[in-house]
Design a protein around this motif. Structure first.
Motif, PDB file in Angstrom:
ATOM      1  N   LYS A   1       0.934  -1.294  -0.038  1.00  0.00           N
ATOM      2  CA  LYS A   1       0.239   0.117   0.106  1.00  0.00           C
ATOM      3  C   LYS A   1       0.973   1.361   0.038  1.00  0.00           C
ATOM      4  O   LYS A   1       0.383   2.330  -0.415  1.00  0.00           O
ATOM      5  CB  LYS A   1      -1.056   0.005   1.171  1.00  0.00           C
ATOM      6  CG  LYS A   1      -2.319  -0.960   1.245  1.00  0.00           C
ATOM      7  CD  LYS A   1      -3.124  -0.812   2.078  1.00  0.00           C
ATOM      8  CE  LYS A   1      -3.962   0.487   1.738  1.00  0.00           C
ATOM      9  NZ  LYS A   1      -5.193   0.563   2.471  1.00  0.00           N
TER      10      LYS A   1
ATOM     11  N   LYS B   1      -6.001  -0.596  -2.939  1.00  0.00           N
ATOM     12  CA  LYS B   1      -7.411  -0.206  -2.264  1.00  0.00           C
ATOM     13  C   LYS B   1      -7.976  -1.540  -1.703  1.00  0.00           C
ATOM     14  O   LYS B   1      -7.842  -2.637  -2.657  1.00  0.00           O
ATOM     15  CB  LYS B   1      -8.365   0.415  -3.085  1.00  0.00           C
ATOM     16  CG  LYS B   1      -8.124   1.847  -3.789  1.00  0.00           C
ATOM     17  CD  LYS B   1      -8.153   2.713  -2.688  1.00  0.00           C
ATOM     18  CE  LYS B   1      -7.693   3.963  -3.233  1.00  0.00           C
ATOM     19  NZ  LYS B   1      -7.221   4.896  -2.019  1.00  0.00           N
TER      20      LYS B   1
ATOM     21  N   ASP C   1      -9.940   0.012   3.416  1.00  0.00           N
ATOM     22  CA  ASP C   1     -10.450   1.165   2.993  1.00  0.00           C
ATOM     23  C   ASP C   1     -11.688   1.614   2.935  1.00  0.00           C
ATOM     24  O   ASP C   1     -12.142   2.728   3.284  1.00  0.00           O
ATOM     25  CB  ASP C   1      -9.599   1.383   1.558  1.00  0.00           C
ATOM     26  CG  ASP C   1      -8.474   1.509   1.277  1.00  0.00           C
ATOM     27  OD1 ASP C   1      -7.570   2.609   1.896  1.00  0.00           O
ATOM     28  OD2 ASP C   1      -7.701   0.515   0.750  1.00  0.00           O
TER      29      ASP C   1
END
Lengths: 139, 82
Positions: A88, A94, A118
């Motif tokens: 990430k 995501k 997320d």
């Protein structure tokens, strides 16, 4: 250079498969790929705050669990949560928690899951992502 | 480059990833490449067999020049130019 995209349907909540997913995420990060991860059923259990660091779930060759976990330690392999976090930090990743999967494990809110997540989404987002990805994986 | 040329090449950035397994060395290279300028040379030290195949492919995809690999005792030195 055109950005490539990987969509990962992450079903498994076991440490062996999550570790494999972390390795693949590392490869995607090295190539600056966009990645969308959809955390489904058993994986949603592993993504809950109280479960993420518990290493007692190994689904394949489970009679060798102790050897497998010892080898990960010997090789200084990062915990799967660290591998996901590194990816990430290095590329656009995501992580979406499937709303249904969350409810199965009594996770109704995003705050019930580790900070890597997320949002909570429906299957429509997975379909849209899969349609626009060059690589689609189910783990 | 041949081995003699690789040993003699001026290295601008050295990344020691010998303590990590795949994909650690590749990610270490990815992190470090942003710290050198275009035209500069980086070496990646890795004891991971897969890395000697991964780095050339990564270079090809990212537009870097893979210069070659030197095998040392128990590890590899993989050279590339940004």
């Amino acid at each position: 250079m055109e950005t490539k995209k990987l969509t990962l349907a992450l079903f498994s909540g076991s440490v062996d498969k999550l570790t494999a997913a972390g390795v693949i995420l590392g490869g995607a990060a090295a190539e600056d790929m966009d990645v969308e991860i959809f955390v489904l059923l058993q994986a949603a259990f592993a993504f809950k705050k109280e479960n993420a660091m518990v290493n007692d779930r190994v689904s394949e060759i489970s009679d060798k669990k102790d050897e497998f976990l010892a080898s990960l330690k010997r090789l200084q392999a990062p915990h799967w949560t660290e591998a996901f976090k590194t990816a990430k930090e290095m590329t656009n990743v995501k992580i979406h928690i499937c709303g249904f999967a969350g409810k199965v494990w009594h996770g109704e809110k995003l705050d019930d899951f580790i900070d890597l997540a997320d949002d909570i989404c429906g299957i429509g987002e997975y379909m849209t992502s899969a349609e626009t990805s060059g690589i689609n994986l189910f783990i | 480059m041949n081995t003699e040329e690789l040993i003699a090449v001026q290295v601008d950035k050295s990344v020691d990833a010998r303590g990590t397994s795949c994909p650690g060395p590749l990610l270490a290279a990815k992190k470090a490449i942003g710290q050198i300028d275009k035209g500069q040379v980086m070496e990646v030290l890795s004891a991971d067999e897969g890395t000697r195949r991964d780095i050339p492919k990564w270079c090809n995809k990212k537009g870097f020049e893979y210069l070659g690999t030197v095998e040392e005792s128990g590890f590899f030195k993989i050279f590339l130019r940004k």
